[in-house]
Design a protein around this motif. Structure first.
Motif, PDB file in Angstrom:
ATOM      1  N   CYS A  37       0.820  -1.216   0.000  1.00  0.00           N
ATOM      2  CA  CYS A  37       0.000   0.000   0.000  1.00  0.00           C
ATOM      3  C   CYS A  37       0.853   1.264   0.000  1.00  0.00           C
ATOM      4  O   CYS A  37       0.476   2.265  -0.615  1.00  0.00           O
ATOM      5  N   CYS A  44      -4.915   1.003  -2.463  1.00  0.00           N
ATOM      6  CA  CYS A  44      -5.304   0.683  -1.087  1.00  0.00           C
ATOM      7  C   CYS A  44      -6.205   1.742  -0.466  1.00  0.00           C
ATOM      8  O   CYS A  44      -6.420   1.747   0.747  1.00  0.00           O
ATOM      9  N   SER A  45      -6.731   2.624  -1.286  1.00  0.00           N
ATOM     10  CA  SER A  45      -7.643   3.649  -0.774  1.00  0.00           C
ATOM     11  C   SER A  45      -9.004   3.581  -1.455  1.00  0.00           C
ATOM     12  O   SER A  45      -9.812   4.497  -1.329  1.00  0.00           O
ATOM     13  N   ARG A  47     -12.738   2.551  -1.959  1.00  0.00           N
ATOM     14  CA  ARG A  47     -13.893   2.195  -1.137  1.00  0.00           C
ATOM     15  C   ARG A  47     -15.000   1.710  -2.067  1.00  0.00           C
ATOM     16  O   ARG A  47     -15.887   2.474  -2.433  1.00  0.00           O
ATOM     17  N   HIS A 173     -13.257  -1.344   1.938  1.00  0.00           N
ATOM     18  CA  HIS A 173     -12.062  -0.497   1.879  1.00  0.00           C
ATOM     19  C   HIS A 173     -10.861  -1.395   1.579  1.00  0.00           C
ATOM     20  O   HIS A 173     -10.528  -2.277   2.372  1.00  0.00           O
TER      21      HIS A 173
END
Length: 193
Positions: A37, A44-45, A47, A173
């Motif tokens: 990440c 990795c962000s 949603r 997430h």
């Protein structure tokens, strides 16, 4: 009736087919995923909107089986020490070699390109029967949670793999992880004294 025929083809009985893993609360992120990440913050962000598990169809089953076996054939197994000179490097297998996490990342990317939601493509950490840690890809479907694994070309219902399930990515997430509850693991008998 059609589901019974498909379930037989998928290797799951109708009773097993509705089997979903039980998640707990937020838990620690594996160190390899943390480093991944840092190197890939956009990945990795995310949603993803959770619209529920994927609807299992014959076409989805074919896609899962094809991606699982194709990626298993395309990547030569090699550990991180031999590839990078250090432990726990999660990366896309750009050089055609990798370990279990690298297979998972590639399968996840291929299935996302096929139109599956990242909310249903979850990196999962397990313990193999020999106690060694391992990563697999869980695909959430309305017929159960199925596992894509570099150690097996057959896509299996999670409860038939023989693994002990520890944690997986959160479905809402891509940078967060949730624990997997004890009911996901085989019952071990005990005697009280």
């Amino acid at each position: 009736m059609a589901w019974l025929l498909l379930a037989a083809a998928w290797g799951a009985s109708p009773a097993e087919a509705g089997s979903l893993m039980t998640t707990g609360g937020l838990t620690s992120q594996p160190i390899g995923h943390y480093e991944f990440c840092k190197a890939n913050p956009i990945e990795c962000s995310i949603r993803p909107r959770n619209t529920g598990p994927e609807r299992m169809t014959a076409q989805l089953w074919k896609t899962l089986a094809t991606v699982n076996s194709a990626v298993n054939r395309a990547i030569k197994p090699m550990n991180d020490i031999d590839i990078y000179g250090k432990e726990e490097v999660w990366a896309y297998p750009a050089r055609g070699v990798g370990d279990c996490e690298d297979y998972v990342l590639e399968k996840r990317r291929d299935l996302k390109r096929s139109g599956l939601s990242l909310a249903n493509l979850l990196i999962t950490v397990v313990r193999k029967p020999d106690g060694e840690g391992h990563a697999v890809l869980t695909v959430r479907t309305d017929k159960g949670d199925f596992i894509l694994d570099n150690l097996n070309d057959t896509v299996k219902l999670w409860s038939t793999t023989g693994y002990r399930y520890l944690k997986r990515q959160a479905s809402n997430h891509t940078g967060r992880w949730v624990s997997l509850r004890e009911e996901n693991n085989p019952v071990v008998g005990a005697v009280s004294q």
